[in-house]
Design a protein around this motif. Structure first.
Motif, PDB file in Angstrom:
ATOM      1  N   ASP A  55      47.392  45.881  50.269  1.00 36.12           N
ATOM      2  CA  ASP A  55      45.981  46.047  49.903  1.00 36.12           C
ATOM      3  C   ASP A  55      45.569  45.031  48.847  1.00 36.12           C
ATOM      4  OD1 ASP A  55      45.696  48.080  51.706  1.00 36.12           O
ATOM      5  OD2 ASP A  55      45.998  49.701  50.240  1.00 36.12           O
ATOM      6  N   ASN A  56      46.430  44.821  47.874  1.00 34.59           N
ATOM      7  CA  ASN A  56      46.118  43.827  46.836  1.00 34.59           C
ATOM      8  C   ASN A  56      46.032  42.422  47.436  1.00 34.59           C
ATOM      9  OD1 ASN A  56      46.068  45.786  44.852  1.00 34.59           O
ATOM     10  ND2 ASN A  56      48.251  45.530  44.327  1.00 34.59           N
ATOM     11  N   ALA A  57      46.963  42.106  48.339  1.00 33.88           N
ATOM     12  CA  ALA A  57      46.940  40.791  48.976  1.00 33.88           C
ATOM     13  C   ALA A  57      45.685  40.606  49.828  1.00 33.88           C
ATOM     14  CB  ALA A  57      48.199  40.602  49.825  1.00 33.88           C
ATOM     15  N   ARG A  58      45.263  41.634  50.543  1.00 35.44           N
ATOM     16  CA  ARG A  58      44.052  41.552  51.357  1.00 35.44           C
ATOM     17  C   ARG A  58      42.815  41.383  50.477  1.00 35.44           C
ATOM     18  NH1 ARG A  58      44.734  46.176  55.979  1.00 35.44           N
ATOM     19  NH2 ARG A  58      42.752  45.244  56.686  1.00 35.44           N
ATOM     20  N   ASP A  59      42.784  42.121  49.345  1.00 33.70           N
ATOM     21  CA  ASP A  59      41.638  41.973  48.440  1.00 33.70           C
ATOM     22  C   ASP A  59      41.570  40.554  47.877  1.00 33.70           C
ATOM     23  OD1 ASP A  59      40.984  44.599  48.889  1.00 33.70           O
ATOM     24  OD2 ASP A  59      41.989  45.349  47.073  1.00 33.70           O
ATOM     25  N   ILE A 114      58.055  40.073  57.898  1.00 31.01           N
ATOM     26  CA  ILE A 114      57.261  39.625  56.755  1.00 31.01           C
ATOM     27  C   ILE A 114      55.792  39.571  57.205  1.00 31.01           C
ATOM     28  CG2 ILE A 114      56.848  37.777  55.113  1.00 31.01           C
ATOM     29  CD1 ILE A 114      59.775  36.985  55.419  1.00 31.01           C
ATOM     30  N   PRO A 115      54.884  40.230  56.511  1.00 32.99           N
ATOM     31  CA  PRO A 115      53.490  40.289  56.959  1.00 32.99           C
ATOM     32  C   PRO A 115      52.720  38.994  56.653  1.00 32.99           C
ATOM     33  CG  PRO A 115      53.768  41.565  54.965  1.00 32.99           C
ATOM     34  CD  PRO A 115      55.134  41.080  55.343  1.00 32.99           C
ATOM     35  N   ASP A 116      51.731  38.695  57.490  1.00 35.95           N
ATOM     36  CA  ASP A 116      50.770  37.620  57.285  1.00 35.95           C
ATOM     37  C   ASP A 116      49.404  38.234  56.979  1.00 35.95           C
ATOM     38  OD1 ASP A 116      52.485  35.547  57.617  1.00 35.95           O
ATOM     39  OD2 ASP A 116      52.106  35.303  59.764  1.00 35.95           O
ATOM     40  N   ILE A 117      48.703  37.640  56.032  1.00 38.60           N
ATOM     41  CA  ILE A 117      47.396  38.140  55.608  1.00 38.60           C
ATOM     42  C   ILE A 117      46.311  37.194  56.147  1.00 38.60           C
ATOM     43  CG2 ILE A 117      46.019  38.933  53.669  1.00 38.60           C
ATOM     44  CD1 ILE A 117      48.700  40.393  54.017  1.00 38.60           C
ATOM     45  N   TRP A 118      45.339  37.765  56.829  1.00 31.81           N
ATOM     46  CA  TRP A 118      44.201  37.009  57.357  1.00 31.81           C
ATOM     47  C   TRP A 118      42.926  37.554  56.727  1.00 31.81           C
ATOM     48  CZ3 TRP A 118      44.694  33.039  61.001  1.00 31.81           C
ATOM     49  CH2 TRP A 118      45.949  32.926  61.612  1.00 31.81           C
ATOM     50  N   ALA A 119      42.018  36.638  56.417  1.00 28.35           N
ATOM     51  CA  ALA A 119      40.676  37.013  55.958  1.00 28.35           C
ATOM     52  C   ALA A 119      39.668  36.071  56.613  1.00 28.35           C
ATOM     53  CB  ALA A 119      40.572  36.940  54.445  1.00 28.35           C
ATOM     54  N   ALA A 120      38.572  36.608  57.116  1.00 29.90           N
ATOM     55  CA  ALA A 120      37.573  35.788  57.813  1.00 29.90           C
ATOM     56  C   ALA A 120      36.172  36.281  57.474  1.00 29.90           C
ATOM     57  CB  ALA A 120      37.813  35.838  59.328  1.00 29.90           C
ATOM     58  N   VAL A 121      35.216  35.301  57.547  1.00 27.79           N
ATOM     59  CA  VAL A 121      33.833  35.623  57.231  1.00 27.79           C
ATOM     60  C   VAL A 121      32.931  34.780  58.138  1.00 27.79           C
ATOM     61  CG1 VAL A 121      33.728  33.904  55.394  1.00 27.79           C
ATOM     62  CG2 VAL A 121      32.149  35.827  55.376  1.00 27.79           C
ATOM     63  N   PRO A 122      31.818  35.324  58.638  1.00 29.54           N
ATOM     64  CA  PRO A 122      30.914  34.527  59.481  1.00 29.54           C
ATOM     65  C   PRO A 122      30.046  33.588  58.629  1.00 29.54           C
ATOM     66  CG  PRO A 122      30.089  36.760  59.274  1.00 29.54           C
ATOM     67  CD  PRO A 122      31.418  36.733  58.575  1.00 29.54           C
ATOM     68  N   PHE A 135      52.871  36.829  52.966  1.00 33.66           N
ATOM     69  CA  PHE A 135      53.275  37.715  51.872  1.00 33.66           C
ATOM     70  C   PHE A 135      54.106  36.885  50.894  1.00 33.66           C
ATOM     71  CE2 PHE A 135      55.048  42.007  50.566  1.00 33.66           C
ATOM     72  CZ  PHE A 135      53.812  42.489  50.161  1.00 33.66           C
ATOM     73  N   THR A 136      53.719  36.859  49.653  1.00 34.65           N
ATOM     74  CA  THR A 136      54.378  35.969  48.698  1.00 34.65           C
ATOM     75  C   THR A 136      55.836  36.346  48.505  1.00 34.65           C
ATOM     76  OG1 THR A 136      53.727  37.346  46.842  1.00 34.65           O
ATOM     77  CG2 THR A 136      52.201  35.629  47.509  1.00 34.65           C
ATOM     78  N   ASP A 137      56.646  35.372  48.127  1.00 31.64           N
ATOM     79  CA  ASP A 137      58.067  35.625  47.854  1.00 31.64           C
ATOM     80  C   ASP A 137      58.238  36.599  46.698  1.00 31.64           C
ATOM     81  OD1 ASP A 137      58.691  33.927  49.891  1.00 31.64           O
ATOM     82  OD2 ASP A 137      58.966  32.169  48.587  1.00 31.64           O
ATOM     83  N   ARG A 138      57.340  36.534  45.758  1.00 35.64           N
ATOM     84  CA  ARG A 138      57.439  37.437  44.608  1.00 35.64           C
ATOM     85  C   ARG A 138      57.257  38.885  45.053  1.00 35.64           C
ATOM     86  NH1 ARG A 138      54.052  39.684  40.731  1.00 35.64           N
ATOM     87  NH2 ARG A 138      55.026  39.917  38.666  1.00 35.64           N
ATOM     88  N   SER A 139      56.290  39.101  45.951  1.00 38.94           N
ATOM     89  CA  SER A 139      56.085  40.471  46.455  1.00 38.94           C
ATOM     90  C   SER A 139      57.291  40.931  47.258  1.00 38.94           C
ATOM     91  CB  SER A 139      54.824  40.520  47.321  1.00 38.94           C
ATOM     92  OG  SER A 139      53.680  40.163  46.567  1.00 38.94           O
ATOM     93  N   THR A 140      57.859  40.001  48.045  1.00 39.12           N
ATOM     94  CA  THR A 140      59.059  40.362  48.813  1.00 39.12           C
ATOM     95  C   THR A 140      60.220  40.709  47.889  1.00 39.12           C
ATOM     96  OG1 THR A 140      58.349  38.878  50.580  1.00 39.12           O
ATOM     97  CG2 THR A 140      60.650  39.582  50.595  1.00 39.12           C
ATOM     98  N   ASP A 141      60.395  39.952  46.830  1.00 41.60           N
ATOM     99  CA  ASP A 141      61.461  40.238  45.867  1.00 41.60           C
ATOM    100  C   ASP A 141      61.229  41.575  45.174  1.00 41.60           C
ATOM    101  OD1 ASP A 141      62.629  37.864  46.547  1.00 41.60           O
ATOM    102  OD2 ASP A 141      61.740  36.738  44.857  1.00 41.60           O
ATOM    103  N   ILE A 142      59.960  41.848  44.869  1.00 42.11           N
ATOM    104  CA  ILE A 142      59.662  43.137  44.222  1.00 42.11           C
ATOM    105  C   ILE A 142      60.034  44.290  45.146  1.00 42.11           C
ATOM    106  CG2 ILE A 142      57.788  44.609  43.419  1.00 42.11           C
ATOM    107  CD1 ILE A 142      56.425  42.120  42.320  1.00 42.11           C
ATOM    108  N   LEU A 143      59.713  44.163  46.435  1.00 38.09           N
ATOM    109  CA  LEU A 143      60.069  45.226  47.382  1.00 38.09           C
ATOM    110  C   LEU A 143      61.582  45.376  47.510  1.00 38.09           C
ATOM    111  CD1 LEU A 143      57.571  45.026  50.394  1.00 38.09           C
ATOM    112  CD2 LEU A 143      57.905  46.901  48.785  1.00 38.09           C
TER     113      LEU A 143
END
Length: 447
Positions: A55-59, A114-122, A135-143
């Protein structure tokens, strides 16, 4: 036994002869429950942390694409390298949302999870601006660190719970073992033993209820047995006078076969009454031994020859003992009478130190007697049938208790022979104690 009673099916551990204590069962139960709870909590925490990070990554991706949108509308070109216009790899579901005029984010998974984050806008010109980040390496390490901490914490919780289960179960098991030992002492006739006093402790739990129930049952059973003993003794005492009179009257009858039959039955009835009185006295636990010093081998030899001249006596080892000669003679005579009545000659008596053995060569003792000991009014099984009222061995066992001795029974079989092979004789063994009982029935404690 009721006809509809169900027989318990033995479990695998029963068939394997494995016995597990209460502490280990409780520890295993706590470990199992702890493991299940730890796994469930670990999954919940892991998923919650992953969802929160996503959720944080998507935001963050949504904010960046909005900033890029504003910059694009002002300058006409994207300001970030990761910003693309009409990216052909844009997920179809995300593209559909954007074409509907909505700003959206989307998450896809790579082959390794490992998830990929997409964001799009018209855009106002009809194009689609999108941002693709991983997904950042830091987030992966935290998990990964979180998962490792969850595993270590789960193992520690399971081990701690198991240790606590062993501790609690050990205390409960110890109290139950003490209760079982006290109950066995009560079953052996030590009616002054109290289960509640045996388990002790200040803990109030179900074991106290069990102990009080067993003590109450013991008291009630003791009262009932005492009442039955008194009734039996009173009946036998009341029968003594008429039976004596009947025997005296029978002796005045004219000689003949009828007179002999009446005398024989009258004597048998008098013997029965005397034996019942003796059993009642022995059950009352008030009998005390009158001790004398005797040479056991010489004593047994003279008594056996006087009782049964055909019996064979072997004095393997002479020994001086302190015992009650009258009661010892009673035990010896009853064993000889039982061997003569139910066994076959030759009857052999051996003395070795403080141990006296009486053996016959008959079909052996009944299995019920070997398993449960002498029982009143049981004359024997079909293999050891005979006449008599079945009190001889009961009296012998009772007199042995007064002497502080132990009376055991076994059958003689060929070496290595299975149980279905008939016995070659019966052996009764009297084990005299090393220290004779005192006048109070207790035993001296010698250094």
């Amino acid at each position: 036994m009721r006809g509809n009673s169900r027989r318990r099916v033995p479990s695998f551990m029963d068939r394997a002869g494995i016995r597990t204590g209460l502490r280990w069962k409780l520890s295993a139960a706590i470990a199992l429950v702890g493991t299940l709870v730890a796994i469930a909590l670990s999954l919940v925490v892991h998923n919650a942390a992953r969802v929160s990070m996503l959720d944080n990554a998507r935001d963050l991706a949504d904010e960046r694409v909005q900033i890029a949108q504003r910059n694009y509308e002002l300058s006409g070109r994207p300001n970030f390298p990761s910003i693309k216009i009409d990216d052909p790899s844009l997920p179809p579901a995300l593209r559909q949302k954007v074409l509907e005029g909505r700003r959206a984010t989307y998450v896809t998974d790579r082959p390794h999870g490992i998830p990929d984050i997409w964001a799009a806008v018209p855009l106002k010109d009809g194009h689609v601006m999108s941002l693709h980040t991983g997904f950042t390496d830091r987030s992966t390490d935290i998990l990964k660190d979180l998962d490792q901490a969850l595993v270590i914490g789960s193992i520690a919780a399971v081990l701690g719970g198991s240790a606590l289960g062993v501790l609690i179960g050990g205390q409960l098991s110890r109290r139950l073992r003490k209760a079982a030992v006290a109950a066995n002492q009560v079953a052996k006739g030590e009616t002054d033993v109290r289960v509640r006093d045996a388990i002790g402790g200040v803990v109030r739990d179900e074991t106290d209820d069990l102990a009080r129930a067993v003590d109450a049952m013991t008291d009630a059973l003791q009262q009932r047995l005492e009442a039955e003993r008194r009734v039996t003794a009173d009946i036998a005492h009341e029968l003594r006078t008429p039976v004596t009179g009947l025997l005296t009257a029978a002796e005045l009858l004219p000689p003949g076969r009828p007179t002999e039959l009446v005398l024989d039955r009258a004597k048998a009835m008098r013997t029965l009454v005397e034996d019942v009185l003796e059993v009642a006295r022995l059950d009352g636990a008030s009998e005390r031994a009158e001790l004398q010093d005797i040479m056991l081998g010489d004593f047994v030899s003279r008594r056996v020859i006087a009782k049964d001249p055909d019996a064979v006596v072997h004095v393997v080892h002479e020994s001086a003992v302190t015992t009650d000669p009258r009661r010892l003679e009673r035990v010896l005579f009853n064993l000889l009478a039982n061997a003569a009545r139910h066994g076959k000659p030759p009857i052999e008596v051996s003395v070795e130190g403080r141990v006296i053995r009486v053996r016959d060569h008959g079909p052996g003792f009944p299995e019920e007697l070997l398993a449960e000991g002498p029982s009143r009014f049981r004359t024997g099984s079909k293999d050891r049938a005979g006449h008599g009222h079945g009190l001889g061995l009961t009296i012998a066992a009772g007199q042995a208790r007064v002497l502080g001795a132990r009376l055991t029974f076994r059958n003689v079989r060929p070496a290595g022979a299975p149980d279905h092979i008939p016995a070659e004789g019966a052996v009764a063994v009297l084990w005299l104690p090393e220290h004779a009982p005192t006048s109070t029935g207790s035993y001296p404690i010698l250094p």
